[in-house]
Design a protein around this motif. Structure first.
Motif, PDB file in Angstrom:
ATOM      1  N   LEU A  67     -52.359 -20.939 -47.869  1.00 23.95           N
ATOM      2  CA  LEU A  67     -51.897 -21.123 -46.494  1.00 23.95           C
ATOM      3  C   LEU A  67     -52.792 -22.113 -45.756  1.00 23.95           C
ATOM      4  O   LEU A  67     -52.310 -22.955 -44.987  1.00 23.95           O
ATOM      5  N   GLY A  68     -54.101 -22.045 -45.991  1.00 23.48           N
ATOM      6  CA  GLY A  68     -55.024 -22.989 -45.370  1.00 23.48           C
ATOM      7  C   GLY A  68     -54.770 -24.421 -45.826  1.00 23.48           C
ATOM      8  O   GLY A  68     -54.824 -25.357 -45.021  1.00 23.48           O
ATOM      9  N   LEU A  69     -54.478 -24.596 -47.110  1.00 24.45           N
ATOM     10  CA  LEU A  69     -54.170 -25.926 -47.625  1.00 24.45           C
ATOM     11  C   LEU A  69     -52.901 -26.475 -46.979  1.00 24.45           C
ATOM     12  O   LEU A  69     -52.812 -27.660 -46.634  1.00 24.45           O
ATOM     13  N   PHE A  70     -51.913 -25.610 -46.813  1.00 21.60           N
ATOM     14  CA  PHE A  70     -50.662 -25.995 -46.160  1.00 21.60           C
ATOM     15  C   PHE A  70     -50.928 -26.446 -44.726  1.00 21.60           C
ATOM     16  O   PHE A  70     -50.438 -27.483 -44.273  1.00 21.60           O
ATOM     17  N   ALA A  71     -51.732 -25.668 -44.005  1.00 25.10           N
ATOM     18  CA  ALA A  71     -52.017 -25.990 -42.607  1.00 25.10           C
ATOM     19  C   ALA A  71     -52.799 -27.291 -42.476  1.00 25.10           C
ATOM     20  O   ALA A  71     -52.535 -28.101 -41.582  1.00 25.10           O
ATOM     21  N   VAL A 114     -43.027 -33.570 -40.773  1.00 21.06           N
ATOM     22  CA  VAL A 114     -44.374 -33.014 -40.944  1.00 21.06           C
ATOM     23  C   VAL A 114     -44.334 -31.779 -41.836  1.00 21.06           C
ATOM     24  O   VAL A 114     -45.189 -31.595 -42.716  1.00 21.06           O
ATOM     25  N   LEU A 115     -43.336 -30.927 -41.652  1.00 28.76           N
ATOM     26  CA  LEU A 115     -43.216 -29.722 -42.468  1.00 28.76           C
ATOM     27  C   LEU A 115     -42.937 -30.064 -43.930  1.00 28.76           C
ATOM     28  O   LEU A 115     -43.468 -29.410 -44.839  1.00 28.76           O
ATOM     29  N   ARG A 116     -42.121 -31.084 -44.164  1.00 30.03           N
ATOM     30  CA  ARG A 116     -41.862 -31.496 -45.548  1.00 30.03           C
ATOM     31  C   ARG A 116     -43.132 -31.997 -46.214  1.00 30.03           C
ATOM     32  O   ARG A 116     -43.392 -31.717 -47.394  1.00 30.03           O
ATOM     33  N   ASP A 117     -43.930 -32.747 -45.479  1.00 27.91           N
ATOM     34  CA  ASP A 117     -45.209 -33.213 -46.021  1.00 27.91           C
ATOM     35  C   ASP A 117     -46.125 -32.028 -46.343  1.00 27.91           C
ATOM     36  O   ASP A 117     -46.745 -31.979 -47.407  1.00 27.91           O
ATOM     37  N   ALA A 118     -46.227 -31.099 -45.402  1.00 24.42           N
ATOM     38  CA  ALA A 118     -47.130 -29.958 -45.583  1.00 24.42           C
ATOM     39  C   ALA A 118     -46.740 -29.130 -46.792  1.00 24.42           C
ATOM     40  O   ALA A 118     -47.611 -28.564 -47.477  1.00 24.42           O
ATOM     41  N   GLN A 143     -46.237 -20.747 -53.134  1.00 22.28           N
ATOM     42  CA  GLN A 143     -45.897 -21.241 -51.798  1.00 22.28           C
ATOM     43  C   GLN A 143     -45.785 -20.091 -50.791  1.00 22.28           C
ATOM     44  O   GLN A 143     -44.725 -19.840 -50.224  1.00 22.28           O
ATOM     45  N   PRO A 144     -46.888 -19.386 -50.527  1.00 28.91           N
ATOM     46  CA  PRO A 144     -46.814 -18.168 -49.725  1.00 28.91           C
ATOM     47  C   PRO A 144     -46.773 -18.397 -48.216  1.00 28.91           C
ATOM     48  O   PRO A 144     -46.695 -17.449 -47.442  1.00 28.91           O
ATOM     49  N   TRP A 145     -46.834 -19.656 -47.792  1.00 32.32           N
ATOM     50  CA  TRP A 145     -46.910 -19.941 -46.360  1.00 32.32           C
ATOM     51  C   TRP A 145     -45.583 -19.664 -45.640  1.00 32.32           C
ATOM     52  O   TRP A 145     -44.505 -19.848 -46.190  1.00 32.32           O
ATOM     53  N   ARG A 146     -45.718 -19.222 -44.408  1.00 35.01           N
ATOM     54  CA  ARG A 146     -44.597 -19.092 -43.492  1.00 35.01           C
ATOM     55  C   ARG A 146     -45.064 -19.623 -42.147  1.00 35.01           C
ATOM     56  O   ARG A 146     -46.201 -19.418 -41.747  1.00 35.01           O
ATOM     57  N   ALA A 193     -45.934 -30.026 -49.562  1.00 37.54           N
ATOM     58  CA  ALA A 193     -46.449 -30.596 -50.808  1.00 37.54           C
ATOM     59  C   ALA A 193     -47.804 -30.015 -51.180  1.00 37.54           C
ATOM     60  O   ALA A 193     -48.353 -30.345 -52.231  1.00 37.54           O
ATOM     61  N   ALA A 194     -48.347 -29.135 -50.349  1.00 36.66           N
ATOM     62  CA  ALA A 194     -49.659 -28.538 -50.627  1.00 36.66           C
ATOM     63  C   ALA A 194     -49.627 -27.748 -51.931  1.00 36.66           C
ATOM     64  O   ALA A 194     -48.609 -27.142 -52.278  1.00 36.66           O
ATOM     65  N   PRO A 195     -50.755 -27.719 -52.654  1.00 34.94           N
ATOM     66  CA  PRO A 195     -50.814 -26.914 -53.873  1.00 34.94           C
ATOM     67  C   PRO A 195     -50.894 -25.434 -53.540  1.00 34.94           C
ATOM     68  O   PRO A 195     -51.365 -25.044 -52.472  1.00 34.94           O
TER      69      PRO A 195
END
Length: 216
Positions: free
Chosen positions: A137-141, A23-27, A37-40, A29-31
């Motif tokens: 971060l919202g796109l990643f989530a 699931v994390l690998r899929d997430a 890629q600022p998400w943590r 792929a977010a733009p």
């Protein structure tokens, strides 16, 4: 997308680490702007999740959380009415009366235990970044929730964790430049629970979108 729903009651069934990693690998792929890629995200289970939940609950009961910052005061009426409608549907599904302050407070505290889900997630971001990066971060989530749903998992995004950054960062060892943005429950939803069967209405496209330049 339409099959995903916010789930607030979960079955007591563990989630395999390998499934979380997929699931994390899929997430990921977010733009994101300039591919920064600022998400943590901190994914917790077992005793670590128990420690985190206990710390957040203690902070909440001790009045050590920050005031909610995600809603303005006064809240514009169009949003206030939708919020009130949500509250009425939500607590009705739980059999909690509006006047039952104690029961409502108890339900609020279930947030801090990820509603019984076997996995909890805490999303954070570098506090020096601007709102445009928070969009990333919202796109990643969102991608994470959709990937989870595609694998038979359910989720509940929760801003209720945001006020307790100090307690959360202490347990998780966050670096000083990070700030907690929200949490999320993840697991196998109990679809027999009334709270998970409650319909939350969505506005039709004509209420929020303007299509310009198209032939009539």
């Amino acid at each position: 997308m339409r099959s995903r729903r916010t789930v607030r009651a979960f079955r007591d069934q563990p989630v395999a680490r390998e499934l979380i990693e997929e699931v994390l690998r899929d997430a990921a792929a977010a733009p994101s702007g300039a591919n920064m890629q600022p998400w943590r995200v901190y994914v917790v289970a077992g005793t670590v999740k128990d420690m985190l939940c206990a710390a957040v609950l203690a902070a909440a009961r001790g009045g050590k959380g920050l005031p909610p910052a995600h809603l303005p005061e006064p809240l514009p009426e169009v949003f206030r009415s939708r919020m009130a409608d949500f509250g009425a549907r939500y607590y009705r599904s739980l059999g909690i009366e509006r006047s039952d302050v104690q029961a409502r407070a108890g339900q609020t505290e279930r947030n801090y235990f990820f509603f019984g889900a076997p996995v909890g997630l805490i999303f954070s971001i570098d506090r020096r970044l601007k709102p445009h990066s928070w969009i990333d971060l919202g796109l990643f989530a969102q991608g994470l929730m959709l990937s989870a749903k595609a694998r038979g998992l359910d989720t509940c995004p929760q801003v209720s964790f945001a006020p307790f950054h100090e307690a959360i960062s202490s347990v998780l060892g966050m670096p000083s430049e990070e700030v907690t943005v929200f949490g999320m429950s993840l697991g196998y939803g109990d679809l027999n629970a009334a709270v998970n069967r409650t319909e939350m209405p969505r506005q039709p496209p004509e209420s929020f979108a303007r299509l310009l330049g198209f032939p009539t």
